[in-house]
Scaffold this motif. Structure first.
Motif, PDB file in Angstrom:
ATOM      1  N   PHE A  36       0.847  -1.172   0.000  1.00 12.16           N
ATOM      2  CA  PHE A  36       0.000   0.000   0.000  1.00 12.16           C
ATOM      3  C   PHE A  36       0.892   1.235   0.000  1.00 12.16           C
ATOM      4  O   PHE A  36       2.088   1.156   0.248  1.00 12.16           O
ATOM      5  CB  PHE A  36      -0.992  -0.005   1.169  1.00 12.16           C
ATOM      6  N   ARG A  37       0.282   2.370  -0.270  1.00  6.36           N
ATOM      7  CA  ARG A  37       1.064   3.598  -0.314  1.00  6.36           C
ATOM      8  C   ARG A  37       0.321   4.733   0.383  1.00  6.36           C
ATOM      9  O   ARG A  37      -0.908   4.718   0.474  1.00  6.36           O
ATOM     10  CB  ARG A  37       1.379   3.984  -1.764  1.00  6.36           C
ATOM     11  N   ARG A  38       1.096   5.654   0.845  1.00  6.72           N
ATOM     12  CA  ARG A  38       0.559   6.870   1.469  1.00  6.72           C
ATOM     13  C   ARG A  38       1.189   8.064   0.779  1.00  6.72           C
ATOM     14  O   ARG A  38       2.408   8.221   0.811  1.00  6.72           O
ATOM     15  CB  ARG A  38       0.879   6.901   2.963  1.00  6.72           C
ATOM     16  N   LYS A  86       4.190   7.582 -12.863  1.00  7.87           N
ATOM     17  CA  LYS A  86       3.587   8.898 -13.033  1.00  7.87           C
ATOM     18  C   LYS A  86       3.842   9.723 -11.780  1.00  7.87           C
ATOM     19  O   LYS A  86       4.034   9.151 -10.692  1.00  7.87           O
ATOM     20  CB  LYS A  86       2.078   8.757 -13.233  1.00  7.87           C
ATOM     21  N   PRO A  87       3.815  11.038 -11.891  1.00  3.02           N
ATOM     22  CA  PRO A  87       3.999  11.867 -10.690  1.00  3.02           C
ATOM     23  C   PRO A  87       3.010  11.522  -9.582  1.00  3.02           C
ATOM     24  O   PRO A  87       3.357  11.597  -8.400  1.00  3.02           O
ATOM     25  CB  PRO A  87       3.777  13.283 -11.228  1.00  3.02           C
ATOM     26  N   GLU A  88       1.819  11.116  -9.943  1.00  4.30           N
ATOM     27  CA  GLU A  88       0.819  10.770  -8.926  1.00  4.30           C
ATOM     28  C   GLU A  88       1.126   9.462  -8.207  1.00  4.30           C
ATOM     29  O   GLU A  88       0.443   9.113  -7.242  1.00  4.30           O
ATOM     30  CB  GLU A  88      -0.590  10.720  -9.532  1.00  4.30           C
ATOM     31  N   ASP A  89       2.143   8.752  -8.644  1.00  4.18           N
ATOM     32  CA  ASP A  89       2.592   7.563  -7.919  1.00  4.18           C
ATOM     33  C   ASP A  89       3.521   7.919  -6.759  1.00  4.18           C
ATOM     34  O   ASP A  89       3.905   7.044  -5.972  1.00  4.18           O
ATOM     35  CB  ASP A  89       3.324   6.596  -8.858  1.00  4.18           C
ATOM     36  N   THR A  90       3.882   9.177  -6.666  1.00  4.69           N
ATOM     37  CA  THR A  90       4.756   9.616  -5.568  1.00  4.69           C
ATOM     38  C   THR A  90       4.093   9.350  -4.227  1.00  4.69           C
ATOM     39  O   THR A  90       2.970   9.788  -3.980  1.00  4.69           O
ATOM     40  CB  THR A  90       5.070  11.114  -5.712  1.00  4.69           C
ATOM     41  N   LEU A 113      10.344   5.530   0.200  1.00  5.53           N
ATOM     42  CA  LEU A 113       9.807   6.687  -0.518  1.00  5.53           C
ATOM     43  C   LEU A 113      10.076   6.573  -2.012  1.00  5.53           C
ATOM     44  O   LEU A 113      11.222   6.349  -2.432  1.00  5.53           O
ATOM     45  CB  LEU A 113      10.432   7.971   0.025  1.00  5.53           C
ATOM     46  N   VAL A 114       9.026   6.753  -2.769  1.00  7.07           N
ATOM     47  CA  VAL A 114       9.122   6.811  -4.223  1.00  7.07           C
ATOM     48  C   VAL A 114       8.707   8.212  -4.657  1.00  7.07           C
ATOM     49  O   VAL A 114       7.609   8.670  -4.328  1.00  7.07           O
ATOM     50  CB  VAL A 114       8.205   5.760  -4.884  1.00  7.07           C
ATOM     51  N   THR A 115       9.584   8.862  -5.378  1.00  6.66           N
ATOM     52  CA  THR A 115       9.296  10.193  -5.877  1.00  6.66           C
ATOM     53  C   THR A 115       9.426  10.185  -7.395  1.00  6.66           C
ATOM     54  O   THR A 115      10.472   9.811  -7.928  1.00  6.66           O
ATOM     55  CB  THR A 115      10.275  11.232  -5.291  1.00  6.66           C
ATOM     56  N   VAL A 116       8.355  10.574  -8.060  1.00  8.76           N
ATOM     57  CA  VAL A 116       8.346  10.595  -9.519  1.00  8.76           C
ATOM     58  C   VAL A 116       8.267  12.045  -9.969  1.00  8.76           C
ATOM     59  O   VAL A 116       7.284  12.739  -9.672  1.00  8.76           O
ATOM     60  CB  VAL A 116       7.166   9.790 -10.087  1.00  8.76           C
TER      61      VAL A 116
END
Length: 118
Positions: A36-38, A86-90, A113-116
């Motif tokens: 999951f992601r936040r 995509k940036p929204e996957d950040t 942390l994933v930053t796109v």
């Protein structure tokens, strides 16, 4: 019970990352694991789950066709391959025990942390 996600980083839009999840203190290789992601200002979102019993894959609509969850029992790891980012996957990504692949998580560890960037 301990779970650890790793492999996050900074990537440009359209790029790929592979996250890894390892665990200890329970039968990791026989446990259903999900990711999951936040993201800032957003609710927690389950993105992928691999059921340990029936082997089914579950994906959120937002990542379907781009993310792939897999397991390597030999090294006791679960992976999340993320393509066409995509940036929204950040977000911060967590792996967790998710017994039914139904969005209910009962244990998770430190996320990665994933930053796109666009």
């Amino acid at each position: 019970v301990q779970l650890q996600a790793s492999g996050g980083g900074l990537v440009q839009a359209g790029g790929s990352l592979r996250l890894s999840c390892t665990g200890s203190g329970f039968d990791f290789e026989y446990t259903t694991i999900g990711w999951f992601r936040r993201a800032p200002g957003k609710q927690r979102e389950g993105v992928a789950c691999l059921h340990s019993v029936d082997g089914t894959f579950h994906y959120a609509d937002s990542v379907k066709g781009r993310f792939t969850i897999s397991r390597d029992k030999a090294v006791k790891a679960v992976y999340l391959q993320m393509d066409s980012l995509k940036p929204e996957d950040t977000a911060i990504y967590y792996c967790a025990r998710e017994p039914l692949c139904a969005g209910h998580f009962d244990s998770w560890g430190q996320g990665t942390l994933v930053t796109v960037s666009s």
